[in-house]
Structures are given as structure tokens and as C-alpha cells.
Design an enzyme around this catalytic site. Structure first.
Site, PDB file in Angstrom:
ATOM      1  N   SER A 108      -6.527   5.976 -33.115  1.00  0.00           N
ATOM      2  CA  SER A 108      -5.179   6.168 -33.647  1.00  0.00           C
ATOM      3  C   SER A 108      -4.911   5.104 -34.694  1.00  0.00           C
ATOM      4  O   SER A 108      -5.410   3.980 -34.604  1.00  0.00           O
ATOM      5  CB  SER A 108      -4.151   6.054 -32.517  1.00  0.00           C
ATOM      6  OG  SER A 108      -2.845   5.918 -33.040  1.00  0.00           O
ATOM      7  N   SER A 109      -4.089   5.438 -35.669  1.00  0.00           N
ATOM      8  CA  SER A 109      -3.756   4.463 -36.716  1.00  0.00           C
ATOM      9  C   SER A 109      -2.913   3.311 -36.199  1.00  0.00           C
ATOM     10  O   SER A 109      -2.747   2.305 -36.888  1.00  0.00           O
ATOM     11  CB  SER A 109      -3.027   5.154 -37.874  1.00  0.00           C
ATOM     12  OG  SER A 109      -1.850   5.793 -37.415  1.00  0.00           O
ATOM     13  N   CYS A 110      -2.387   3.416 -34.960  1.00  0.00           N
ATOM     14  CA  CYS A 110      -1.600   2.310 -34.408  1.00  0.00           C
ATOM     15  C   CYS A 110      -2.472   1.113 -34.044  1.00  0.00           C
ATOM     16  O   CYS A 110      -1.961   0.065 -33.662  1.00  0.00           O
ATOM     17  CB  CYS A 110      -0.802   2.770 -33.203  1.00  0.00           C
ATOM     18  SG  CYS A 110      -1.790   3.123 -31.743  1.00  0.00           S
ATOM     19  N   TYR A 137      -1.012   1.086 -25.884  1.00  0.00           N
ATOM     20  CA  TYR A 137      -1.878   2.187 -26.295  1.00  0.00           C
ATOM     21  C   TYR A 137      -2.851   1.715 -27.368  1.00  0.00           C
ATOM     22  O   TYR A 137      -4.048   2.040 -27.335  1.00  0.00           O
ATOM     23  CB  TYR A 137      -1.013   3.334 -26.820  1.00  0.00           C
ATOM     24  CG  TYR A 137      -1.786   4.529 -27.323  1.00  0.00           C
ATOM     25  CD1 TYR A 137      -2.413   5.396 -26.430  1.00  0.00           C
ATOM     26  CD2 TYR A 137      -1.863   4.806 -28.680  1.00  0.00           C
ATOM     27  CE1 TYR A 137      -3.101   6.514 -26.881  1.00  0.00           C
ATOM     28  CE2 TYR A 137      -2.559   5.918 -29.138  1.00  0.00           C
ATOM     29  CZ  TYR A 137      -3.173   6.762 -28.246  1.00  0.00           C
ATOM     30  OH  TYR A 137      -3.859   7.861 -28.699  1.00  0.00           O
ATOM     31  N   LYS A 141      -7.024   1.666 -27.424  1.00  0.00           N
ATOM     32  CA  LYS A 141      -7.819   2.342 -28.447  1.00  0.00           C
ATOM     33  C   LYS A 141      -8.759   1.366 -29.171  1.00  0.00           C
ATOM     34  O   LYS A 141      -9.890   1.722 -29.515  1.00  0.00           O
ATOM     35  CB  LYS A 141      -6.902   3.053 -29.448  1.00  0.00           C
ATOM     36  CG  LYS A 141      -6.268   4.311 -28.885  1.00  0.00           C
ATOM     37  CD  LYS A 141      -7.336   5.335 -28.516  1.00  0.00           C
ATOM     38  CE  LYS A 141      -6.783   6.609 -27.962  1.00  0.00           C
ATOM     39  NZ  LYS A 141      -7.832   7.585 -27.604  1.00  0.00           N
ATOM     40  N   HIS A 180       6.211  12.532 -30.090  1.00  0.00           N
ATOM     41  CA  HIS A 180       6.255  11.781 -31.342  1.00  0.00           C
ATOM     42  C   HIS A 180       7.352  12.348 -32.241  1.00  0.00           C
ATOM     43  O   HIS A 180       7.982  13.359 -31.923  1.00  0.00           O
ATOM     44  CB  HIS A 180       4.890  11.837 -32.034  1.00  0.00           C
ATOM     45  CG  HIS A 180       3.835  11.060 -31.320  1.00  0.00           C
ATOM     46  ND1 HIS A 180       2.849  11.660 -30.557  1.00  0.00           N
ATOM     47  CD2 HIS A 180       3.615   9.726 -31.235  1.00  0.00           C
ATOM     48  CE1 HIS A 180       2.070  10.717 -30.040  1.00  0.00           C
ATOM     49  NE2 HIS A 180       2.502   9.547 -30.429  1.00  0.00           N
TER      50      HIS A 180
END
Length: 309
Positions: A108-110, A137, A141, A180
Site C-alpha cells: 500500500s502507498s501508506c 497497517y 505492510k 476508504h
């Protein structure tokens, strides 16, 4: 890769996994292995190892994860970090032990720092603090990426890591407590239209900027990179441009047909100010997104009307 090769899609009922299954079927792959959570709990190490030993998949797409928006992440931090860590290490380790030829890990880009330079390059990873509202999260990841790297370094295991931007599309989660932003807006505007409300309240100031990728485009990119990319480095998967939350809300309202006002609740958190991925590496690997945001929202709203009412 032979069309009858056994391919395990972990998380096939989710937004990403279901899109990957659709794409593999469209490409003619005939042995796509799937299991529901009741059939195979990916947090159960012994069960995962038994599945791999029995089914012997040749390839794996690891799309299974516990996911959610700001509220869910902030409310259940222990669940988010524990379940995602368990899923990732169980599947990656079992895949290596079973002799899987290649594994695709979906992150994920987070994972990138809250104040990373924009657009965010892959080498921004671990260069600054994370966004606090979803760090649990994100940390899980990041651990998944590093697990893939570690198994590649020590065992030569061919595991690649792809980092998608914000996703949306058929199969999305429209629960206002855990979804989201984009699916939440679709549901909010739709229900407001049905009630005849004069306004819709959107969290935050509306100023943060986000990039959105239609999930079937992500599935296309996954299969493209699955066939063509074998390196250790992370690859960002996105569209290369972004919109403000205010612009997104206006666009969703227009697609849904809501005619009232949009009001911003500035007491609620904005999250990261901007999150736009640098997709130059992806471009160099021969792939670009195809679906325009407005078109993708229309397709997603149509799916919502058909499937969630």
C-alpha cells in the site's frame, strides 16, 4: 507461464483479489486456486502450510489483508498490525517451503513517510515518520516488503512487491465505519439523494490530495509485472496524477446525481496532506493506467447499485 499452471490468489473475495481473479480468467488461466476464510484461515500457520503442501500452487498473488479507512485503523490498531503480520509471514513462508516459482506481494502507498517529497519515489521508504492514523497497517505492510526481500536474499525466493495507490472499484467496501474515502462518498451521496437531504458532510477540510486507481487497472498491472518483473525493488502502481478531496467529492456528487451542498467537518482528521506516487519505474516497465477517474466512479457506482442495495 502455462495457462494450466496452479495459481493461488489469497484474498480472492476482496477488492484486489477479485479483480486479479477476473483478469486471470480473462487471460485464459484455468487453475486459479481460491479459498474463503472459513475454508482457510491465513492467520493459522499450520493450516496455511497444509494447504500449500496439498495444492502445490506454482504461483501466488498475496492480496489478502485486513484493510480499512482512518476510523477503522485508529479504532483497531492491534487487529490491523497482528492480522496482517500473521497473514503475510504465513503465506510467504509456506510458499517458499512449497517451492512456489513466484509470489506477488501487494502492499500500500501508506508505507511511505507522511511528509515524503511528492510524487513519492520508491526509495522514499523508511526515510521519515508515517501518518499516525494508519501507521499500524503501514508497519505491517513494510514488514511484508522486508520479508519478501529477506527470503529473496537468503533463499533466492522470487517474491516481488507492488505498492498500489488508493484503490476503488467493484467489490469495494461501502461500510461507512470501515471504508476508504471514495466508496464512503458514493454511499453518502447516494443515501443523501434518496432521503432528499440538502447537504452531505465530508470529513476534514477537503484540501488533502489523493491519487485513485481503478482496481481492474491494478489487476492488469499485477499480471503485467508478474510476467515481466523479477527484481527485489518495490514498484509503485498508480496513475501519476491526483485530485483534492473536495474535487473528488464534487465529482462523486455529480456522478451520483446529488444536487445539495457539500459541507466539510474540519474537526475530523485530514490524514496525510498529499499522497501521489512516482510511477516512472512502472512506465519504464511498459504499463500505464487506462481508466479515467470519472469513468471508474461511474462503473463503481453502477456496481454499488446492482450489488449493495
Amino acid at each position: 507461464m502455462k495457462l494450466d499452471a496452479p495459481i493461488f490468489v489469497a484474498g480472492h473475495r476482496g477488492l484486489v483479489g477479485s479483480a486479479i481473479v477476473r483478469r486471470l480468467a480473462a487471460d485464459g488461466f484455468t487453475r486459479v486456486l481460491t479459498r474463503t476464510r472459513s475454508e482457510l484461515d491465513l492467520t493459522d500457520k499450520r493450516a496455511v502450510q497444509a494447504f500449500f503442501a496439498a495444492e502445490k500452487p506454482a504461483y501466488v498473488f498475496l492480496a489478502a489483508a485486513k484493510v480499512g479507512g482512518i476510523l477503522a485503523n485508529d479504532t483497531f490498531p492491534a487487529d490491523f498490525i497482528r492480522e496482517n503480520l500473521e497473514i503475510q509471514i504465513n503465506v510467504i513462508d509456506a510458499a517458499w517451503r512449497a517451492g512456489v516459482n513466484k509470489l506477488v506481494f501487494l502492499g500500500s502507498s501508506c508505507i511511505y513517510p507522511k511528509f515524503a517529497a511528492q510524487p513519492i519515489r520508491e526509495d522514499s521508504l523508511l526515510t521519515g515518520p508515517l501518518e499516525p492514523t494508519n501507521e499500524w497497517y503501514a508497519i505491517a505492510k513494510i514488514a511484508g516488503i522486508k520479508t519478501c526481500e529477506a527470503y529473496r536474499k537468503q533463499y533466492g525466493f522470487n517474491a516481488i512487491s507492488l505498492m498500489p495507490t488508493n484503490l476503488y472499484g467493484p467489490g469495494d467496501n461501502f461500510d461507512l465505519k470501515s471504508s476508504h474515502v471514495l466508496p464512503a462518498l458514493i454511499r453518502k451521496f447516494h443515501e443523501a439523494k434518496l432521503r432528499g437531504d440538502s447537504e452531505v458532510v465530508v470529513w476534514g477540510t477537503g484540501t488533502p490530495r489523493r491519487e485513485f486507481l481503478y482496481v481492474d487497472d491494478l489487476a492488469d498491472a499485477c499480471v503485467h509485472l508478474f510476467r515481466s518483473y523479477d527484481d527485489a525493488g518495490v514498484v509503485n502502481v498508480g496513475v501519476g496524477d491526483d485530485v483534492s478531496i473536495a474535487e473528488l467529492a464534487s465529482l462523486v456528487g455529480e456522478v451520483v446525481g446529488f444536487a445539495g451542498r457539500i459541507v466539510y467537518d474540519t474537526t475530523k482528521p485530514d490524514g496525510t496532506p498529499r499522497k501521489l506516487l512516482d510511477v516512472s519505474r512502472l512506465d519504464g516497465l511498459g504499463w500505464k493506467a487506462k481508466t479515467r477517474l470519472e469513468d471508474g466512479i461511474r462503473l463503481t457506482y453502477r456496481w454499488y447499485l446492482e450489488s449493495c442495495r
